[in-house]
Design a protein around this motif. Structure first.
Motif, PDB file in Angstrom:
ATOM      1  N   GLY A 112      -2.155   8.604  11.676  1.00  0.00           N
ATOM      2  CA  GLY A 112      -2.172   9.357  10.422  1.00  0.00           C
ATOM      3  C   GLY A 112      -1.630   8.587   9.237  1.00  0.00           C
ATOM      4  N   SER A 113      -1.116   7.387   9.499  1.00  0.00           N
ATOM      5  CA  SER A 113      -0.586   6.557   8.411  1.00  0.00           C
ATOM      6  C   SER A 113      -1.720   5.994   7.577  1.00  0.00           C
ATOM      7  CB  SER A 113       0.263   5.408   8.977  1.00  0.00           C
ATOM      8  OG  SER A 113       1.448   5.878   9.575  1.00  0.00           O
ATOM      9  N   ALA A 114      -1.367   5.548   6.366  1.00  0.00           N
ATOM     10  CA  ALA A 114      -2.349   4.987   5.433  1.00  0.00           C
ATOM     11  C   ALA A 114      -2.006   3.541   5.120  1.00  0.00           C
ATOM     12  CB  ALA A 114      -2.375   5.802   4.149  1.00  0.00           C
ATOM     13  N   LEU A 115      -3.041   2.733   4.956  1.00  0.00           N
ATOM     14  CA  LEU A 115      -2.899   1.350   4.514  1.00  0.00           C
ATOM     15  C   LEU A 115      -3.748   1.190   3.261  1.00  0.00           C
ATOM     16  CD1 LEU A 115      -2.000  -1.595   4.889  1.00  0.00           C
ATOM     17  CD2 LEU A 115      -3.948  -1.908   6.440  1.00  0.00           C
ATOM     18  N   ALA A 116      -3.106   0.914   2.137  1.00  0.00           N
ATOM     19  CA  ALA A 116      -3.797   0.770   0.857  1.00  0.00           C
ATOM     20  C   ALA A 116      -3.640  -0.665   0.370  1.00  0.00           C
ATOM     21  CB  ALA A 116      -3.230   1.743  -0.171  1.00  0.00           C
ATOM     22  N   ILE A 117      -4.752  -1.296   0.044  1.00  0.00           N
ATOM     23  CA  ILE A 117      -4.746  -2.704  -0.372  1.00  0.00           C
ATOM     24  C   ILE A 117      -5.589  -2.866  -1.631  1.00  0.00           C
ATOM     25  CG2 ILE A 117      -5.458  -5.061   0.239  1.00  0.00           C
ATOM     26  CD1 ILE A 117      -5.048  -4.321   3.174  1.00  0.00           C
ATOM     27  N   THR A 118      -5.070  -3.606  -2.597  1.00  0.00           N
ATOM     28  CA  THR A 118      -5.920  -4.182  -3.637  1.00  0.00           C
ATOM     29  C   THR A 118      -5.766  -5.697  -3.539  1.00  0.00           C
ATOM     30  OG1 THR A 118      -4.251  -4.150  -5.404  1.00  0.00           O
ATOM     31  CG2 THR A 118      -5.647  -2.188  -5.161  1.00  0.00           C
ATOM     32  N   HIS A 119      -6.859  -6.399  -3.782  1.00  0.00           N
ATOM     33  CA  HIS A 119      -6.825  -7.851  -3.586  1.00  0.00           C
ATOM     34  C   HIS A 119      -7.768  -8.513  -4.576  1.00  0.00           C
ATOM     35  CE1 HIS A 119      -6.649 -11.738  -1.667  1.00  0.00           C
ATOM     36  NE2 HIS A 119      -5.881 -11.272  -0.688  1.00  0.00           N
ATOM     37  N   ALA A 120      -7.271  -9.524  -5.257  1.00  0.00           N
ATOM     38  CA  ALA A 120      -8.082 -10.276  -6.214  1.00  0.00           C
ATOM     39  C   ALA A 120      -9.282 -10.919  -5.524  1.00  0.00           C
ATOM     40  CB  ALA A 120      -7.237 -11.354  -6.877  1.00  0.00           C
ATOM     41  N   THR A 121     -10.380 -11.015  -6.268  1.00  0.00           N
ATOM     42  CA  THR A 121     -11.600 -11.617  -5.752  1.00  0.00           C
ATOM     43  C   THR A 121     -12.294 -12.396  -6.857  1.00  0.00           C
ATOM     44  OG1 THR A 121     -13.670 -11.179  -4.578  1.00  0.00           O
ATOM     45  CG2 THR A 121     -13.071  -9.627  -6.304  1.00  0.00           C
ATOM     46  N   ALA A 122     -13.056 -13.398  -6.435  1.00  0.00           N
ATOM     47  CA  ALA A 122     -13.904 -14.130  -7.378  1.00  0.00           C
ATOM     48  C   ALA A 122     -15.350 -13.669  -7.291  1.00  0.00           C
ATOM     49  CB  ALA A 122     -13.808 -15.629  -7.106  1.00  0.00           C
ATOM     50  N   ASP A 123     -15.608 -12.594  -6.537  1.00  0.00           N
ATOM     51  CA  ASP A 123     -16.986 -12.144  -6.311  1.00  0.00           C
ATOM     52  C   ASP A 123     -17.703 -11.769  -7.605  1.00  0.00           C
ATOM     53  OD1 ASP A 123     -16.536 -12.532  -3.648  1.00  0.00           O
ATOM     54  OD2 ASP A 123     -16.731 -10.432  -3.053  1.00  0.00           O
ATOM     55  N   PHE A 124     -16.992 -11.193  -8.561  1.00  0.00           N
ATOM     56  CA  PHE A 124     -17.641 -10.677  -9.767  1.00  0.00           C
ATOM     57  C   PHE A 124     -17.664 -11.688 -10.907  1.00  0.00           C
ATOM     58  CE2 PHE A 124     -14.999  -7.099  -7.970  1.00  0.00           C
ATOM     59  CZ  PHE A 124     -15.989  -6.647  -7.121  1.00  0.00           C
ATOM     60  N   SER A 125     -16.664 -12.546 -10.962  1.00  0.00           N
ATOM     61  CA  SER A 125     -16.573 -13.510 -12.067  1.00  0.00           C
ATOM     62  C   SER A 125     -15.990 -14.809 -11.531  1.00  0.00           C
ATOM     63  CB  SER A 125     -15.689 -12.949 -13.194  1.00  0.00           C
ATOM     64  OG  SER A 125     -14.455 -12.472 -12.665  1.00  0.00           O
ATOM     65  N   PRO A 126     -16.763 -15.538 -10.713  1.00  0.00           N
ATOM     66  CA  PRO A 126     -16.221 -16.716 -10.028  1.00  0.00           C
ATOM     67  C   PRO A 126     -15.649 -17.771 -10.956  1.00  0.00           C
ATOM     68  CG  PRO A 126     -18.618 -16.569  -9.788  1.00  0.00           C
ATOM     69  CD  PRO A 126     -18.155 -15.266 -10.336  1.00  0.00           C
ATOM     70  N   THR A 127     -16.305 -18.028 -12.060  1.00  0.00           N
ATOM     71  CA  THR A 127     -15.818 -19.084 -12.948  1.00  0.00           C
ATOM     72  C   THR A 127     -14.472 -18.721 -13.540  1.00  0.00           C
ATOM     73  OG1 THR A 127     -18.082 -19.754 -13.493  1.00  0.00           O
ATOM     74  CG2 THR A 127     -16.327 -20.478 -14.979  1.00  0.00           C
ATOM     75  N   TRP A 128     -14.341 -17.504 -14.074  1.00  0.00           N
ATOM     76  CA  TRP A 128     -13.085 -17.075 -14.688  1.00  0.00           C
ATOM     77  C   TRP A 128     -11.944 -17.049 -13.667  1.00  0.00           C
ATOM     78  CZ3 TRP A 128     -14.666 -12.363 -18.256  1.00  0.00           C
ATOM     79  CH2 TRP A 128     -15.244 -12.868 -19.425  1.00  0.00           C
ATOM     80  N   VAL A 129     -12.175 -16.453 -12.517  1.00  0.00           N
ATOM     81  CA  VAL A 129     -11.103 -16.312 -11.527  1.00  0.00           C
ATOM     82  C   VAL A 129     -10.697 -17.674 -10.970  1.00  0.00           C
ATOM     83  CG1 VAL A 129     -10.480 -15.313  -9.294  1.00  0.00           C
ATOM     84  CG2 VAL A 129     -11.740 -13.939 -10.962  1.00  0.00           C
ATOM     85  N   GLU A 130     -11.647 -18.546 -10.762  1.00  0.00           N
ATOM     86  CA  GLU A 130     -11.304 -19.887 -10.290  1.00  0.00           C
ATOM     87  C   GLU A 130     -10.485 -20.641 -11.334  1.00  0.00           C
ATOM     88  OE1 GLU A 130     -15.052 -21.550  -9.210  1.00  0.00           O
ATOM     89  OE2 GLU A 130     -15.309 -20.164  -7.518  1.00  0.00           O
ATOM     90  N   ARG A 131     -10.791 -20.410 -12.612  1.00  0.00           N
ATOM     91  CA  ARG A 131      -9.975 -21.033 -13.666  1.00  0.00           C
ATOM     92  C   ARG A 131      -8.541 -20.513 -13.614  1.00  0.00           C
ATOM     93  NH1 ARG A 131     -14.212 -20.437 -18.733  1.00  0.00           N
ATOM     94  NH2 ARG A 131     -15.567 -22.211 -18.205  1.00  0.00           N
ATOM     95  N   VAL A 132      -8.377 -19.202 -13.417  1.00  0.00           N
ATOM     96  CA  VAL A 132      -7.029 -18.632 -13.298  1.00  0.00           C
ATOM     97  C   VAL A 132      -6.306 -19.242 -12.103  1.00  0.00           C
ATOM     98  CG1 VAL A 132      -5.731 -16.522 -12.808  1.00  0.00           C
ATOM     99  CG2 VAL A 132      -7.599 -16.477 -14.463  1.00  0.00           C
ATOM    100  N   GLN A 133      -6.999 -19.375 -11.003  1.00  0.00           N
ATOM    101  CA  GLN A 133      -6.412 -19.974  -9.808  1.00  0.00           C
ATOM    102  C   GLN A 133      -5.928 -21.394 -10.114  1.00  0.00           C
ATOM    103  OE1 GLN A 133      -9.136 -20.076  -6.513  1.00  0.00           O
ATOM    104  NE2 GLN A 133      -7.521 -20.269  -4.989  1.00  0.00           N
TER     105      GLN A 133
END
Length: 292
Positions: free
Chosen positions: A205-226
């Motif tokens: 009955g427990s919950a596991l909630a995750i948000t996680h950064a991805t480059a799927d939508f804007s690979p160039t921008w996110v890779e630059r941030v990385q």
């Protein structure tokens, strides 16, 4: 025992003498909400991040709004033990405006449903935990929330300690919130081992909630941030959708069926940023429930 000694006993190194001269991802995160207290090194890195990805402040607000909405949904479901893992800095409460939403704390939301709920904040950053503890010393709640210094990749030690200290019990469900924390851990294997241990340990009955950064939508921008973070020695590790979904194991979705891993702003229908393009979220969100 002070916080540094506490950390050393847990295998967490003390901050170095130059810790306050180097940029901090936690302090930079606060900047996106207009919070003061950033150091010159933080401001310099923040400018570089904005140049690489101008949507970064909006992405942070999307994640924060999702965190509060999911906390509300799980508390309304009756879950009264909450682990806010990688909690980051608390935000000051403004007098008016949109900031009132983002300045709510996890325990503010949970304890609207149960004044005796147990809320534990966990972070590896000494300054974050110190500020959380200072805030919680004045929290007007029936069951005072706790702030714990811990390395979340050492999940067995963390959970054993929380049970031994009476902060958690294993006889009722727990909500484990890992919102924008896993991308900052550079070791994939340790992340997967920690999540596997957590899923096994959590009661049905427990919950596991995750948000996680991805480059799927804007690979160039996110890779630059990385790259920008990497130049400062700060690990930042976006993942693709399949890799993020695998972190939930075989658990089902909060709302039934297979777990949904979707752009963060679109996970909850009442999200205030639900109509923004997916690249603004720059992250996936999912919430899964352990089968009974």
């Amino acid at each position: 025992m002070n916080l540094v000694q506490e950390g050393l006993a847990l295998g967490i190194p003390a901050p170095g003498p130059d810790a306050h001269q180097r940029p901090s991802a936690a302090r930079i995160h606060r900047m996106w909400f207009g919070t003061e207290g950033a150091l010159p090194a933080d401001e310099d890195l923040a400018r570089k991040i904005l140049s690489a990805f101008p949507c970064e402040p909006a992405a942070a607000k999307i994640n924060r709004a999702h965190h509060l909405l999911i906390t509300e949904a799980l508390a309304a479901r009756g879950i009264s033990q909450v682990l806010d893992i990688g909690c980051g800095d608390a935000l000051p409460r403004p007098q008016s405006g949109d900031g009132l939403l983002f300045a709510q704390n996890t325990h503010d939301v949970v304890q609207q449903h149960s004044r005796s709920a147990s809320v534990i904040y966990v972070d590896i950053d000494h300054d974050v935990v110190a500020r959380r503890r200072s805030l919680l010393d004045h929290a007007p709640t029936a069951s005072r929330p706790k702030a714990v210094l811990a390395d979340v990749t050492d999940m067995a030690r963390l959970l054993t300690r929380l049970v031994a200290d009476g902060h958690l019990t294993h006889d009722r469900p727990v909500a484990a919130l890992l919102h924008d924390v896993l991308p900052w851990i550079p070791d994939d294997a340790r992340v997967r081992d920690a999540l596997a241990y957590l899923r096994t340990w959590l009661p049905p009955g427990s919950a596991l909630a995750i948000t996680h950064a991805t480059a799927d939508f804007s690979p160039t921008w996110v890779e630059r941030v990385q790259d920008v973070y990497g130049e400062e020695g700060i690990a930042f590790r976006p993942l693709d959708r399949q890799s993020i979904t695998s972190l939930f194991g075989d658990w089902g979705d909060l709302y039934g069926g297979p777990v949904r891993t979707v752009p963060t702003a679109r996970h909850q229908r009442n999200h205030p940023f639900a109509t923004v393009p997916d690249y603004v979220s720059a992250a996936y969100a999912g919430v899964a429930i352990k089968p009974q």
